[in-house]
Design a protein around this motif. Structure first.
Motif, PDB file in Angstrom:
ATOM      1  N   GLY A 378     -58.760 -37.236   5.321  1.00  0.00           N
ATOM      2  CA  GLY A 378     -58.649 -38.629   4.955  1.00  0.00           C
ATOM      3  C   GLY A 378     -57.519 -38.925   3.989  1.00  0.00           C
ATOM      4  N   VAL A 379     -56.756 -37.899   3.593  1.00  0.00           N
ATOM      5  CA  VAL A 379     -55.628 -38.091   2.679  1.00  0.00           C
ATOM      6  C   VAL A 379     -54.427 -38.577   3.481  1.00  0.00           C
ATOM      7  CG1 VAL A 379     -54.099 -36.961   1.008  1.00  0.00           C
ATOM      8  CG2 VAL A 379     -56.497 -36.280   1.156  1.00  0.00           C
ATOM      9  N   ALA A 380     -53.764 -39.600   2.963  1.00  0.00           N
ATOM     10  CA  ALA A 380     -52.619 -40.168   3.668  1.00  0.00           C
ATOM     11  C   ALA A 380     -51.507 -39.138   3.799  1.00  0.00           C
ATOM     12  CB  ALA A 380     -52.108 -41.388   2.910  1.00  0.00           C
ATOM     13  N   THR A 381     -50.898 -39.098   4.968  1.00  0.00           N
ATOM     14  CA  THR A 381     -49.791 -38.166   5.208  1.00  0.00           C
ATOM     15  C   THR A 381     -48.458 -38.890   5.082  1.00  0.00           C
ATOM     16  OG1 THR A 381     -49.980 -38.578   7.589  1.00  0.00           O
ATOM     17  CG2 THR A 381     -51.155 -36.675   6.701  1.00  0.00           C
ATOM     18  N   PRO A 382     -47.380 -38.193   4.775  1.00  0.00           N
ATOM     19  CA  PRO A 382     -47.368 -36.755   4.464  1.00  0.00           C
ATOM     20  C   PRO A 382     -47.978 -36.472   3.090  1.00  0.00           C
ATOM     21  CG  PRO A 382     -45.183 -37.662   4.126  1.00  0.00           C
ATOM     22  CD  PRO A 382     -46.003 -38.776   4.715  1.00  0.00           C
ATOM     23  N   ILE A 383     -48.725 -35.383   3.007  1.00  0.00           N
ATOM     24  CA  ILE A 383     -49.414 -35.011   1.770  1.00  0.00           C
ATOM     25  C   ILE A 383     -48.417 -34.332   0.826  1.00  0.00           C
ATOM     26  CG2 ILE A 383     -51.236 -33.568   0.791  1.00  0.00           C
ATOM     27  CD1 ILE A 383     -52.696 -33.898   3.521  1.00  0.00           C
ATOM     28  N   PRO A 384     -48.259 -34.865  -0.386  1.00  0.00           N
ATOM     29  CA  PRO A 384     -47.267 -34.289  -1.306  1.00  0.00           C
ATOM     30  C   PRO A 384     -47.701 -32.935  -1.879  1.00  0.00           C
ATOM     31  CG  PRO A 384     -48.496 -36.022  -2.408  1.00  0.00           C
ATOM     32  CD  PRO A 384     -48.953 -36.026  -0.967  1.00  0.00           C
ATOM     33  N   VAL A 385     -46.779 -31.979  -1.873  1.00  0.00           N
ATOM     34  CA  VAL A 385     -46.988 -30.660  -2.467  1.00  0.00           C
ATOM     35  C   VAL A 385     -45.706 -30.286  -3.207  1.00  0.00           C
ATOM     36  CG1 VAL A 385     -47.362 -28.192  -2.037  1.00  0.00           C
ATOM     37  CG2 VAL A 385     -48.576 -29.894  -0.651  1.00  0.00           C
ATOM     38  N   THR A 386     -45.832 -29.859  -4.453  1.00  0.00           N
ATOM     39  CA  THR A 386     -44.670 -29.386  -5.203  1.00  0.00           C
ATOM     40  C   THR A 386     -44.729 -27.864  -5.293  1.00  0.00           C
ATOM     41  OG1 THR A 386     -44.590 -31.401  -6.522  1.00  0.00           O
ATOM     42  CG2 THR A 386     -43.419 -29.503  -7.388  1.00  0.00           C
ATOM     43  N   LEU A 387     -43.697 -27.212  -4.800  1.00  0.00           N
ATOM     44  CA  LEU A 387     -43.642 -25.748  -4.761  1.00  0.00           C
ATOM     45  C   LEU A 387     -42.628 -25.253  -5.788  1.00  0.00           C
ATOM     46  CD1 LEU A 387     -44.305 -22.983  -3.468  1.00  0.00           C
ATOM     47  CD2 LEU A 387     -42.590 -23.489  -1.718  1.00  0.00           C
ATOM     48  N   ALA A 388     -43.120 -24.556  -6.809  1.00  0.00           N
ATOM     49  CA  ALA A 388     -42.250 -24.001  -7.842  1.00  0.00           C
ATOM     50  C   ALA A 388     -41.800 -22.607  -7.426  1.00  0.00           C
ATOM     51  CB  ALA A 388     -42.992 -23.926  -9.176  1.00  0.00           C
ATOM     52  N   THR A 389     -40.497 -22.347  -7.583  1.00  0.00           N
ATOM     53  CA  THR A 389     -39.960 -21.050  -7.164  1.00  0.00           C
ATOM     54  C   THR A 389     -38.880 -20.578  -8.128  1.00  0.00           C
ATOM     55  OG1 THR A 389     -38.708 -19.902  -5.434  1.00  0.00           O
ATOM     56  CG2 THR A 389     -38.342 -22.246  -5.649  1.00  0.00           C
ATOM     57  N   PRO A 390     -38.766 -19.264  -8.331  1.00  0.00           N
ATOM     58  CA  PRO A 390     -37.596 -18.745  -9.051  1.00  0.00           C
ATOM     59  C   PRO A 390     -36.328 -19.157  -8.311  1.00  0.00           C
ATOM     60  CG  PRO A 390     -39.280 -17.051  -8.853  1.00  0.00           C
ATOM     61  CD  PRO A 390     -39.713 -18.195  -7.983  1.00  0.00           C
ATOM     62  N   ASN A 391     -35.223 -19.290  -9.042  1.00  0.00           N
ATOM     63  CA  ASN A 391     -34.019 -19.895  -8.468  1.00  0.00           C
ATOM     64  C   ASN A 391     -33.060 -18.925  -7.797  1.00  0.00           C
ATOM     65  OD1 ASN A 391     -33.016 -18.637 -10.704  1.00  0.00           O
ATOM     66  ND2 ASN A 391     -32.281 -20.482 -11.729  1.00  0.00           N
ATOM     67  N   ASP A 392     -33.498 -17.687  -7.512  1.00  0.00           N
ATOM     68  CA  ASP A 392     -32.624 -16.780  -6.776  1.00  0.00           C
ATOM     69  C   ASP A 392     -32.611 -17.169  -5.302  1.00  0.00           C
ATOM     70  OD1 ASP A 392     -34.553 -14.681  -5.208  1.00  0.00           O
ATOM     71  OD2 ASP A 392     -35.455 -15.354  -7.077  1.00  0.00           O
ATOM     72  N   ALA A 393     -31.608 -16.682  -4.584  1.00  0.00           N
ATOM     73  CA  ALA A 393     -31.373 -17.115  -3.205  1.00  0.00           C
ATOM     74  C   ALA A 393     -32.525 -16.760  -2.263  1.00  0.00           C
ATOM     75  CB  ALA A 393     -30.075 -16.492  -2.687  1.00  0.00           C
ATOM     76  N   VAL A 394     -33.132 -15.580  -2.445  1.00  0.00           N
ATOM     77  CA  VAL A 394     -34.176 -15.155  -1.512  1.00  0.00           C
ATOM     78  C   VAL A 394     -35.440 -15.989  -1.698  1.00  0.00           C
ATOM     79  CG1 VAL A 394     -35.553 -13.216  -0.708  1.00  0.00           C
ATOM     80  CG2 VAL A 394     -33.219 -12.823  -1.468  1.00  0.00           C
ATOM     81  N   ASN A 395     -35.841 -16.205  -2.946  1.00  0.00           N
ATOM     82  CA  ASN A 395     -37.011 -17.053  -3.185  1.00  0.00           C
ATOM     83  C   ASN A 395     -36.790 -18.470  -2.690  1.00  0.00           C
ATOM     84  OD1 ASN A 395     -39.416 -15.919  -4.624  1.00  0.00           O
ATOM     85  ND2 ASN A 395     -37.848 -15.082  -5.950  1.00  0.00           N
ATOM     86  N   GLN A 396     -35.586 -18.983  -2.880  1.00  0.00           N
ATOM     87  CA  GLN A 396     -35.304 -20.335  -2.406  1.00  0.00           C
ATOM     88  C   GLN A 396     -35.360 -20.408  -0.884  1.00  0.00           C
ATOM     89  OE1 GLN A 396     -32.278 -22.788  -4.470  1.00  0.00           O
ATOM     90  NE2 GLN A 396     -31.909 -20.994  -5.750  1.00  0.00           N
ATOM     91  N   ARG A 397     -34.889 -19.348  -0.227  1.00  0.00           N
ATOM     92  CA  ARG A 397     -34.957 -19.305   1.229  1.00  0.00           C
ATOM     93  C   ARG A 397     -36.419 -19.275   1.684  1.00  0.00           C
ATOM     94  NH1 ARG A 397     -33.840 -20.732   6.180  1.00  0.00           N
ATOM     95  NH2 ARG A 397     -33.926 -19.059   7.727  1.00  0.00           N
ATOM     96  N   LEU A 398     -37.241 -18.488   1.028  1.00  0.00           N
ATOM     97  CA  LEU A 398     -38.668 -18.438   1.359  1.00  0.00           C
ATOM     98  C   LEU A 398     -39.292 -19.821   1.184  1.00  0.00           C
ATOM     99  CD1 LEU A 398     -41.387 -17.078   1.952  1.00  0.00           C
ATOM    100  CD2 LEU A 398     -41.458 -16.352  -0.440  1.00  0.00           C
ATOM    101  N   ALA A 399     -38.971 -20.479   0.078  1.00  0.00           N
ATOM    102  CA  ALA A 399     -39.529 -21.810  -0.185  1.00  0.00           C
ATOM    103  C   ALA A 399     -39.131 -22.803   0.905  1.00  0.00           C
ATOM    104  CB  ALA A 399     -39.062 -22.295  -1.552  1.00  0.00           C
ATOM    105  N   GLN A 400     -37.899 -22.707   1.364  1.00  0.00           N
ATOM    106  CA  GLN A 400     -37.421 -23.626   2.392  1.00  0.00           C
ATOM    107  C   GLN A 400     -38.126 -23.401   3.725  1.00  0.00           C
ATOM    108  OE1 GLN A 400     -33.253 -22.742   2.226  1.00  0.00           O
ATOM    109  NE2 GLN A 400     -32.917 -23.931   0.351  1.00  0.00           N
ATOM    110  N   VAL A 401     -38.410 -22.127   4.043  1.00  0.00           N
ATOM    111  CA  VAL A 401     -39.116 -21.828   5.291  1.00  0.00           C
ATOM    112  C   VAL A 401     -40.547 -22.348   5.215  1.00  0.00           C
ATOM    113  CG1 VAL A 401     -39.955 -19.990   6.787  1.00  0.00           C
ATOM    114  CG2 VAL A 401     -37.647 -19.862   5.852  1.00  0.00           C
TER     115      VAL A 401
END
Length: 538
Positions: A378-401
């Motif tokens: 029943g939650v309106a979409t799109p449902i907001p989610v904030t994903l915190a990640t370390p700023n190195d390239a690999v973690n950022q790539r994981l976050a984007q996927v």
């Protein structure tokens, strides 16, 4: 969690690696390419002398076993600060500074440890039971110590005689030997402790094949062969120089150029290039740790405070957390982010652990069910989610996927990047929605669970709190039968999987790049390169 500074933990905390599961069981994704062997496959003899230059992927924190929390710090300690116990190539716990495995009495509430004789610290001070007591008491009682939780079951350390200590426990604690095979079991020179006090980490002195020589913060750490080491004839190298090279591409390039002869934690996108160089080789280790993300479901005021309600869509709804997990394809993530070089999984205990029940299974991606759960919420979409990640390239790539996959199920994931340490602080304080984090892993499953998923554990950033998790883990720690411990851990992990405060993605595998002239390196499942028998091939 004590993440490892880039994949993990972890203490920890820590480095990336991924996990994915197939429905009805864990994925058959290979742990490592067949062309990558373990370091134990190299049996060449080595010649005496020489300096080995080793590239580390991060700058270790303070080199004080009582307060250190980084994986790279453990890498340096492995060659400088021996412990009462260690693990071998098969991950079996074996004596190191102890002379034998602990002898329990009084139903496990007393433990006697016999010590090696004829051992000296790297400043020439005699190693004995008084020294062991001094270090263990510092680990467990010093207000700054990060080892207090590791030794929480120990209420008293007594000197029986110069080669024997007795530990009194508040309750039976089977994981104690494993704790003493890590930083909680590192014994420091009492002379150095008296002289340096809280500043011991600036000039640490332990028992080890190499002794601390110098450190330039952010640049390098130098260790020299110790003349006082009890098995000095085994040690061939004159010196170890750890060079801090954070960028994975630069680390690989320095290995290829010969500026370093060993490079730790090769990024998975550089492994193939290192393998292709005829002068280099790659060996694999690790697998005890894990990586994934925590969802804040109860960390309202800090991980060690009483849990409270969280006013976010994922924090409030187990169904939405299930939908978020089902939107992810672990195998595809592993391939897209890590070239398939990690061990996909959805539990914190490795698949091959004797403490892991065989009936634990992982779900496949199920986008249809994920969408259904989102709609039913029943939650309106799109449902907001904030994903915190370390700023190195690999973690950022994981976050984007993750962002891309979750979008298909109706989630709008905003990626928030920060320095690794800042992300950990967010986690501890509970100031996050979802947070990428991992753990470098321990050989006893208690080290991957207690304090990480139990109520008010310092690394339980999710704020999970449930008797169905806490009670079996506590019972398992007091149990000696492996099958019974596995059953209890399985029960706790199943309950944690229902709550989804932590969603595990994979077990981190580490890849160590080396020049083919280097031999005798020991590289086990803890991911800590040991150079006690290493050198340049004769």
């Amino acid at each position: 969690m004590r993440p490892s500074p880039k994949v993990v933990a972890a203490l920890v905390t820590l480095p990336l690696a991924l996990a994915a599961c197939g429905g009805g069981g864990t994925s058959n994704t290979p742990a490592a390419p067949s062309s990558i062997a373990g370091a134990s496959a190299d049996h060449r003899s080595v010649k005496a002398g020489g300096t080995l230059n080793i590239a580390l992927n991060a700058d270790p924190d303070v080199l004080d076993p009582s307060i250190s929390t980084t994986l790279v710090g453990r890498e340096v300690f492995a060659n400088m600060c021996e412990k009462l116990y260690d693990i071998d190539a098969s991950s079996t716990l074996v004596p190191q500074l102890a002379a034998a495995l602990p002898e329990p009495a009084d139903g496990g509430k007393e433990v006697t440890i016999k010590l090696r004789e004829g051992v000296k610290f790297n400043d020439g001070t005699a190693f004995d039971a008084e020294a062991v007591k001094k270090s263990l008491d510092r680990h467990r009682t010093w207000e700054k110590s990060a080892r207090q939780a590791d030794l929480a079951a120990v209420s008293k350390v007594e000197v029986v005689d110069p080669t024997t200590v007795k530990l009194t426990l508040t309750q039976p604690f089977t994981p104690l030997t494993a704790q003493l095979a890590d930083r909680a079991g590192m014994i420091m020179s009492p002379k150095a402790l008296d002289a340096e006090g809280d500043n011991f980490g600036a000039s640490p002195v332990c028992v080890g094949p190499f002794k601390f020589a110098s450190r330039t913060s952010g640049s390098q750490i130098t260790l020299e062969k110790s003349a006082d080491y009890y098995d000095a004839a085994k040690v061939k190298l004159d010196k170890l120089v750890y060079k801090i090279i954070v960028d994975p591409n630069v680390r690989a390039a320095n290995l290829k150029s010969g500026d370093v002869q060993v490079a730790d934690q090769l990024a998975t996108n550089t492994v193939a290039g290192v393998q292709a160089d005829p002068n280099l080789t790659v060996v694999s280790g690790g697998g005890l740790g894990y990586y994934g993300f925590q969802i804040n479901i109860g960390n309202a005021k800090g991980s060690t405070e009483k849990p409270g309600p969280i006013d976010t869509p994922l924090g409030k709804s187990p169904q939405l957390r299930e939908a978020f997990e089902l939107s992810l394809d672990r195998d595809a993530i592993n391939k897209a982010v890590y070239n398939g070089l990690h061990q996909v999984d959805c539990y914190p205990v490795p698949v091959d652990s004797p403490y892991r029940p065989k009936d634990l299974t992982c779900p496949k991606r199920d986008l249809a069910k994920a969408k259904q759960l989102v709609q039913a919420s029943g939650v309106a979409t799109p449902i907001p989610v904030t994903l915190a990640t370390p700023n190195d390239a690999v973690n950022q790539r994981l976050a984007q996927v993750i962002q891309s996959m979750a979008k298909e199920a109706g989630f709008n994931v905003s990626v928030q990047t920060a320095e690794f340490v800042s992300v950990l602080e967010q986690g501890k304080a509970g100031k996050f929605d979802v947070l990428l984090s991992g753990w470098s892993g321990r050989v006893d499953p208690d080290g991957n669970l207690t304090n990480l998923v139990t109520t008010q554990g310092s690394n339980n950033y999710a704020g999970m709190s449930d008797p169905g998790i806490d009670d079996p883990i506590k019972q398992a720690a007091a149990e000696t039968d492996v099958a019974k411990r596995a059953e209890l851990y399985g029960s706790a992990m199943k309950k944690a999987a229902e709550l989804r405060g932590v969603v595990y993605l994979y077990h981190n595998l580490y890849y160590l790049g080396m020049h083919k002239t280097v031999a005798g390196v020991q590289y086990f499942k803890d991911g800590l390169p040991r150079f006690v028998t290493a050198g340049f091939a004769a």
